[in-house]
Design a protein around this motif. Structure first.
Motif, PDB file in Angstrom:
ATOM      1  N   GLY A 109      13.283  19.780  34.865  1.00  0.00           N
ATOM      2  CA  GLY A 109      13.415  19.610  33.421  1.00  0.00           C
ATOM      3  C   GLY A 109      12.168  19.012  32.790  1.00  0.00           C
ATOM      4  N   PHE A 110      11.655  17.933  33.382  1.00  0.00           N
ATOM      5  CA  PHE A 110      10.437  17.328  32.851  1.00  0.00           C
ATOM      6  C   PHE A 110       9.248  18.275  32.988  1.00  0.00           C
ATOM      7  N   VAL A 113       9.383  20.877  30.189  1.00  0.00           N
ATOM      8  CA  VAL A 113       8.995  20.297  28.901  1.00  0.00           C
ATOM      9  C   VAL A 113       7.489  20.082  28.839  1.00  0.00           C
ATOM     10  N   PHE A 116       5.732  23.608  28.598  1.00  0.00           N
ATOM     11  CA  PHE A 116       5.892  24.231  27.276  1.00  0.00           C
ATOM     12  C   PHE A 116       5.135  23.473  26.197  1.00  0.00           C
ATOM     13  N   SER A 117       5.179  22.150  26.236  1.00  0.00           N
ATOM     14  CA  SER A 117       4.461  21.404  25.201  1.00  0.00           C
ATOM     15  C   SER A 117       2.959  21.611  25.329  1.00  0.00           C
ATOM     16  N   SER A 129       3.249  18.939  20.969  1.00  0.00           N
ATOM     17  CA  SER A 129       2.935  17.752  21.773  1.00  0.00           C
ATOM     18  C   SER A 129       3.815  16.574  21.360  1.00  0.00           C
ATOM     19  N   GLY A 132       7.422  17.349  22.741  1.00  0.00           N
ATOM     20  CA  GLY A 132       7.465  17.163  24.195  1.00  0.00           C
ATOM     21  C   GLY A 132       7.449  15.696  24.584  1.00  0.00           C
ATOM     22  N   ILE A 135      10.920  14.167  23.636  1.00  0.00           N
ATOM     23  CA  ILE A 135      11.971  14.596  24.564  1.00  0.00           C
ATOM     24  C   ILE A 135      11.853  13.858  25.899  1.00  0.00           C
ATOM     25  N   THR A 136      10.653  13.786  26.450  1.00  0.00           N
ATOM     26  CA  THR A 136      10.497  13.150  27.765  1.00  0.00           C
ATOM     27  C   THR A 136      10.719  11.638  27.693  1.00  0.00           C
TER      28      THR A 136
END
Length: 160
Positions: A109-110, A113, A116-117, A129, A132, A135-136
């Motif tokens: 998952g990380f 992210v 993609f970021s 950015s 991302g 979210i993290t």
């Protein structure tokens, strides 16, 4: 072979299970990082992701990656030292299958992210950015608070 002739009543079994659940919950709460340390670790991780995604044109953001990695490592070191002072041997590697599954799913998952970021940010989508990093940071803070033992089966609020 010996036969077990002791019979346990339903009330005794329920009482034992409730006490085990209480012990498990108290252990998870004692393993949980203090809020200030959770915020430092999560924000430094988010800042590292933001800095990494912002290094679109070989600019100075790599210093942000380095500084946030240093702060992250210091925060994790303080957490491990704190746990050691409480008399608990810090667990670095997973011990059960559910911990391995939980760790692998979090890593995937990380990783998604971060990838993609970074890629969206390279394609001049400047806000990727920020998203991302947010979210993290929020996900890491939540996981550190809710699952301090690293096992999704023993979350703090599971028995409530």
């Amino acid at each position: 072979m010996t036969k077990n002739t002791q019979h346990i009543s339903v009330a005794e079994a329920k009482s034992t299970l409730e006490s085990l659940a209480t012990i498990e919950k108290d252990t998870a709460i004692s393993l949980r990082a203090p809020l200030w340390l959770n915020v430092i670790i999560s924000c430094s991780y988010g800042m590292g992701i933001f800095s990494w995604a912002s290094t679109r044109h070989d600019n100075q953001w790599i210093l942000g990656v380095i500084l946030s990695a240093i702060v992250f490592c210091i925060g994790v070191g303080i957490y491990l030292y704190r746990i050691r002072l409480l008399g608990v041997k810090p667990k670095i590697a997973p011990k059960s299958r559910s911990e391995i599954v939980f760790g692998v799913l979090l890593a995937i998952g990380f990783g998604v992210v971060v990838a993609f970021s970074r890629e969206l940010s390279k394609d001049d989508i400047w806000w990727a950015s920020y998203v991302g990093a947010l979210i993290t940071a929020v996900a890491l803070g939540y996981v550190m608070h809710r699952f301090p033992s690293g096992d999704y089966k023993t979350g703090i609020y599971k028995h409530d």
